[in-house]
Motif scaffolding. Structure first.
Motif, PDB file in Angstrom:
ATOM      1  N   GLU A  17       0.822  -1.203   0.000  1.00  8.76           N
ATOM      2  CA  GLU A  17       0.000   0.000   0.000  1.00  8.76           C
ATOM      3  C   GLU A  17       0.857   1.254   0.000  1.00  8.76           C
ATOM      4  OE1 GLU A  17      -3.946   1.953   2.049  1.00  8.76           O
ATOM      5  OE2 GLU A  17      -3.348  -0.105   2.517  1.00  8.76           O
ATOM      6  N   THR A  18       1.904   1.256   0.818  1.00 12.11           N
ATOM      7  CA  THR A  18       2.772   2.435   0.919  1.00 12.11           C
ATOM      8  C   THR A  18       3.420   2.758  -0.423  1.00 12.11           C
ATOM      9  OG1 THR A  18       3.265   1.991   3.252  1.00 12.11           O
ATOM     10  CG2 THR A  18       4.797   3.409   2.048  1.00 12.11           C
ATOM     11  N   GLU A  19       3.992   1.760  -1.071  1.00  9.80           N
ATOM     12  CA  GLU A  19       4.733   2.004  -2.306  1.00  9.80           C
ATOM     13  C   GLU A  19       3.820   2.300  -3.487  1.00  9.80           C
ATOM     14  OE1 GLU A  19       7.802  -0.819  -3.114  1.00  9.80           O
ATOM     15  OE2 GLU A  19       8.743  -0.567  -1.152  1.00  9.80           O
ATOM     16  N   VAL A  20       2.654   1.671  -3.542  1.00 11.74           N
ATOM     17  CA  VAL A  20       1.713   1.967  -4.630  1.00 11.74           C
ATOM     18  C   VAL A  20       1.245   3.419  -4.520  1.00 11.74           C
ATOM     19  CG1 VAL A  20      -0.574   1.492  -5.600  1.00 11.74           C
ATOM     20  CG2 VAL A  20       0.959  -0.404  -5.015  1.00 11.74           C
ATOM     21  N   ARG A  21       0.949   3.870  -3.313  1.00  3.65           N
ATOM     22  CA  ARG A  21       0.520   5.260  -3.136  1.00  3.65           C
ATOM     23  C   ARG A  21       1.665   6.228  -3.447  1.00  3.65           C
ATOM     24  NH1 ARG A  21      -4.503   5.336  -1.547  1.00  3.65           N
ATOM     25  NH2 ARG A  21      -5.365   3.642  -0.291  1.00  3.65           N
ATOM     26  N   GLN A  22       2.882   5.854  -3.128  1.00  2.21           N
ATOM     27  CA  GLN A  22       4.024   6.689  -3.480  1.00  2.21           C
ATOM     28  C   GLN A  22       4.158   6.814  -4.996  1.00  2.21           C
ATOM     29  OE1 GLN A  22       7.235   4.695  -1.430  1.00  2.21           O
ATOM     30  NE2 GLN A  22       6.986   5.918   0.430  1.00  2.21           N
ATOM     31  N   LYS A  23       3.985   5.710  -5.707  1.00  3.98           N
ATOM     32  CA  LYS A  23       4.066   5.737  -7.168  1.00  3.98           C
ATOM     33  C   LYS A  23       2.910   6.539  -7.768  1.00  3.98           C
ATOM     34  CE  LYS A  23       7.853   3.483  -7.622  1.00  3.98           C
ATOM     35  NZ  LYS A  23       9.068   4.200  -8.102  1.00  3.98           N
ATOM     36  N   PHE A  39       3.265   4.094 -14.184  1.00  3.42           N
ATOM     37  CA  PHE A  39       2.574   3.717 -12.954  1.00  3.42           C
ATOM     38  C   PHE A  39       2.200   2.239 -12.984  1.00  3.42           C
ATOM     39  CE2 PHE A  39      -1.529   3.296 -10.637  1.00  3.42           C
ATOM     40  CZ  PHE A  39      -1.038   3.489  -9.356  1.00  3.42           C
ATOM     41  N   ALA A  40       1.673   1.769 -14.110  1.00  3.06           N
ATOM     42  CA  ALA A  40       1.286   0.357 -14.219  1.00  3.06           C
ATOM     43  C   ALA A  40       2.504  -0.549 -14.067  1.00  3.06           C
ATOM     44  CB  ALA A  40       0.598   0.106 -15.565  1.00  3.06           C
ATOM     45  N   GLU A  41       3.583  -0.217 -14.754  1.00  4.73           N
ATOM     46  CA  GLU A  41       4.785  -1.049 -14.708  1.00  4.73           C
ATOM     47  C   GLU A  41       5.395  -1.071 -13.309  1.00  4.73           C
ATOM     48  OE1 GLU A  41       7.117   0.703 -17.798  1.00  4.73           O
ATOM     49  OE2 GLU A  41       6.275  -0.594 -19.365  1.00  4.73           O
ATOM     50  N   SER A  42       5.461   0.075 -12.660  1.00  2.00           N
ATOM     51  CA  SER A  42       6.055   0.132 -11.321  1.00  2.00           C
ATOM     52  C   SER A  42       5.185  -0.588 -10.299  1.00  2.00           C
ATOM     53  CB  SER A  42       6.290   1.587 -10.900  1.00  2.00           C
ATOM     54  OG  SER A  42       5.078   2.310 -10.827  1.00  2.00           O
ATOM     55  N   THR A  43       3.858  -0.483 -10.455  1.00  7.53           N
ATOM     56  CA  THR A  43       2.947  -1.157  -9.536  1.00  7.53           C
ATOM     57  C   THR A  43       3.050  -2.672  -9.682  1.00  7.53           C
ATOM     58  OG1 THR A  43       1.432   0.725  -9.643  1.00  7.53           O
ATOM     59  CG2 THR A  43       0.543  -1.337  -8.816  1.00  7.53           C
ATOM     60  N   LYS A  44       3.143  -3.133 -10.922  1.00  8.07           N
ATOM     61  CA  LYS A  44       3.333  -4.566 -11.165  1.00  8.07           C
ATOM     62  C   LYS A  44       4.623  -5.045 -10.512  1.00  8.07           C
ATOM     63  CE  LYS A  44       4.202  -7.939 -14.834  1.00  8.07           C
ATOM     64  NZ  LYS A  44       4.286  -8.199 -16.300  1.00  8.07           N
ATOM     65  N   TYR A  45       5.684  -4.279 -10.662  1.00 13.88           N
ATOM     66  CA  TYR A  45       6.976  -4.655 -10.082  1.00 13.88           C
ATOM     67  C   TYR A  45       6.893  -4.742  -8.560  1.00 13.88           C
ATOM     68  CZ  TYR A  45      11.753  -4.368  -8.416  1.00 13.88           C
ATOM     69  OH  TYR A  45      12.921  -4.613  -7.741  1.00 13.88           O
ATOM     70  N   ILE A  46       6.195  -3.803  -7.938  1.00 16.73           N
ATOM     71  CA  ILE A  46       6.060  -3.806  -6.478  1.00 16.73           C
ATOM     72  C   ILE A  46       5.417  -5.102  -6.009  1.00 16.73           C
ATOM     73  CG2 ILE A  46       4.845  -2.741  -4.531  1.00 16.73           C
ATOM     74  CD1 ILE A  46       5.157  -0.046  -6.090  1.00 16.73           C
ATOM     75  N   ALA A  47       4.295  -5.477  -6.617  1.00 19.20           N
ATOM     76  CA  ALA A  47       3.588  -6.696  -6.209  1.00 19.20           C
ATOM     77  C   ALA A  47       4.440  -7.933  -6.439  1.00 19.20           C
ATOM     78  CB  ALA A  47       2.266  -6.809  -6.967  1.00 19.20           C
ATOM     79  N   GLN A  48       5.092  -8.009  -7.598  1.00 22.94           N
ATOM     80  CA  GLN A  48       5.927  -9.165  -7.887  1.00 22.94           C
ATOM     81  C   GLN A  48       7.116  -9.251  -6.938  1.00 22.94           C
ATOM     82  OE1 GLN A  48       6.705  -8.438 -12.086  1.00 22.94           O
ATOM     83  NE2 GLN A  48       5.250 -10.035 -12.663  1.00 22.94           N
ATOM     84  N   SER A  49       7.690  -8.099  -6.602  1.00 25.10           N
ATOM     85  CA  SER A  49       8.821  -8.064  -5.684  1.00 25.10           C
ATOM     86  C   SER A  49       8.420  -8.531  -4.291  1.00 25.10           C
ATOM     87  CB  SER A  49       9.393  -6.645  -5.622  1.00 25.10           C
ATOM     88  OG  SER A  49      10.408  -6.543  -4.650  1.00 25.10           O
ATOM     89  N   ILE A  50       7.242  -8.098  -3.841  1.00 24.95           N
ATOM     90  CA  ILE A  50       6.751  -8.516  -2.520  1.00 24.95           C
ATOM     91  C   ILE A  50       6.529 -10.019  -2.494  1.00 24.95           C
ATOM     92  CG2 ILE A  50       4.761  -8.384  -0.954  1.00 24.95           C
ATOM     93  CD1 ILE A  50       4.559  -5.406  -1.759  1.00 24.95           C
ATOM     94  N   ILE A 195      -4.847  -1.468  -5.236  1.00 21.25           N
ATOM     95  CA  ILE A 195      -4.331  -1.952  -3.956  1.00 21.25           C
ATOM     96  C   ILE A 195      -5.181  -3.113  -3.445  1.00 21.25           C
ATOM     97  CG2 ILE A 195      -4.075  -1.364  -1.513  1.00 21.25           C
ATOM     98  CD1 ILE A 195      -3.194   1.448  -2.448  1.00 21.25           C
ATOM     99  N   LYS A 196      -6.495  -2.972  -3.531  1.00 23.13           N
ATOM    100  CA  LYS A 196      -7.392  -4.037  -3.063  1.00 23.13           C
ATOM    101  C   LYS A 196      -7.167  -5.328  -3.849  1.00 23.13           C
ATOM    102  CE  LYS A 196     -12.276  -5.188  -2.431  1.00 23.13           C
ATOM    103  NZ  LYS A 196     -13.687  -4.708  -2.580  1.00 23.13           N
ATOM    104  N   ASP A 197      -7.109  -5.240  -5.180  1.00 20.01           N
ATOM    105  CA  ASP A 197      -6.946  -6.444  -5.994  1.00 20.01           C
ATOM    106  C   ASP A 197      -5.549  -7.045  -5.841  1.00 20.01           C
ATOM    107  OD1 ASP A 197      -9.506  -6.419  -6.877  1.00 20.01           O
ATOM    108  OD2 ASP A 197      -9.050  -6.079  -8.996  1.00 20.01           O
ATOM    109  N   LEU A 198      -4.535  -6.199  -5.690  1.00 15.81           N
ATOM    110  CA  LEU A 198      -3.175  -6.721  -5.491  1.00 15.81           C
ATOM    111  C   LEU A 198      -3.051  -7.405  -4.136  1.00 15.81           C
ATOM    112  CD1 LEU A 198      -1.058  -3.834  -7.040  1.00 15.81           C
ATOM    113  CD2 LEU A 198      -1.361  -6.141  -7.954  1.00 15.81           C
TER     114      LEU A 198
END
Length: 219
Positions: A17-23, A39-50, A195-198
Motif C-alpha cells: 500500500e505504501t509504495e503503490v501510493r508513493q508511485k 505507474f502500471a509497470e512500477s505497480t506490477k513490479y512492487i507486487a511481484q517483488s513482494i 491496492i485491493k486487488d493486489l
C-alpha cells in the motif's frame, strides 16, 4: 520481510500500500500515456517483488533458518528443482501473472455542462489529437485498464480545455473545477482498486504457499 512471533513469514501488505501510493503521487499528478504506463509497470513490479521476497523468505526459513527441516527426505523434496517449494511458487506466479494491458482511447473532449448538476458530458472532437493508448494492469479482469483509459481521457480533455484560450467564458472556472474533481475521483478509484486487488492476489499466493507447505507435512 516481516516474521511473526512463531517465526513464520508474513506477506508485506504494508509495503504494498505504501509504495503503490508513493508511485501514484510520483506519476499521476500529470495524467499522460507515459505516466500511466510507468505507474502500471512500477505497480506490477512492487507486487511481484513482494511475492518473491515472501516465498524466498519462506524457502530460507525452512532451508536454513529457525524452522529448518531436519528430515533429509522431506528436505530434499522441499528443495527439489522441479517440484520443490520454490519451484511451485514460481510456477504459481507465472500461471497467475499480472500483465500489462492497453486500451485505445477515442480522442474526444468531454466536459461537464454548467446547467447540469449531475455532470452531463458533452462530446466534442479534439482537433490535432491522434489515437491515445491507456496502459493499465490486468490482475483478474480488464477493469483497471478501463479505469486508466477513462482517467487518460479526462486528463487529456482537461489539458486541451485549459489550453484553449477561447474558453475563457463564465463556465471556464466551473468546468475546470469539475474536471479536477472527476480526475481525483478516478485516480482514487484506480489506486484504491489496484491496492485491493493486489492484496487479494498476494493473499491467494500466500494461501497457495500454505497449501504447498502442508503438502510437505511441515506446517
Amino acid at each position: 520481510m516481516d516474521i511473526n512471533s512463531n517465526s513464520k513469514v508474513m506477506m508485506d501488505f504494508v509495503r504494498l500500500e505504501t509504495e503503490v501510493r508513493q508511485k501514484a503521487q510520483e506519476y499521476l499528478d500529470d495524467i499522460s500515456e507515459a505516466n500511466l504506463k510507468a505507474f502500471a509497470e512500477s505497480t506490477k513490479y512492487i507486487a511481484q517483488s513482494i511475492l518473491e521476497n515472501y516465498f524466498l523468505s519462506v524457502d530460507d526459513i525452512y532451508s536454513n533458518g529457525a524452522l529448518k527441516i531436519e528430515d533429509i527426505e522431506v528436505f530434499n523434496k522441499f528443495i527439489d528443482f522441479h517440484d520443490g517449494y520454490r519451484a511451485q511458487m514460481k510456477r504459481w506466479s507465472s500461471e497467475n501473472e499480472i500483465t500489462i494491458g492497453e486500451m485505445m482511447v477515442t480522442p474526444t473532449l468531454k466536459y461537464p455542462e454548467l446547467e447540469d448538476e449531475n455532470i452531463t458530458k458533452k462530446t466534442i472532437t479534439i482537433a490535432g489529437v491522434g489515437t491515445l493508448v491507456a496502459v493499465g494492469l490486468f490482475i483478474f479482469t480488464e477493469m483497471w485498464i478501463a479505469v486508466a483509459a477513462e482517467l487518460l481521457a479526462l486528463g487529456v480533455a482537461a489539458y486541451i480545455y485549459k489550453k484553449n484560450k477561447e474558453n475563457r467564458e463564465k463556465q471556464y472556472a466551473f468546468r475546470v473545477k469539475k474536471y479536477e474533481m472527476q480526475i481525483e475521483q478516478e485516480k482514487a478509484r484506480l489506486v484504491n482498486g489496484l491496492i485491493k486487488d493486489l492484496k487479494t492476489w498476494l493473499s491467494n499466493a500466500e494461501q497457495f504457499s500454505n497449501d504447498v507447505l502442508v503438502s510437505f507435512d511441515i506446517q
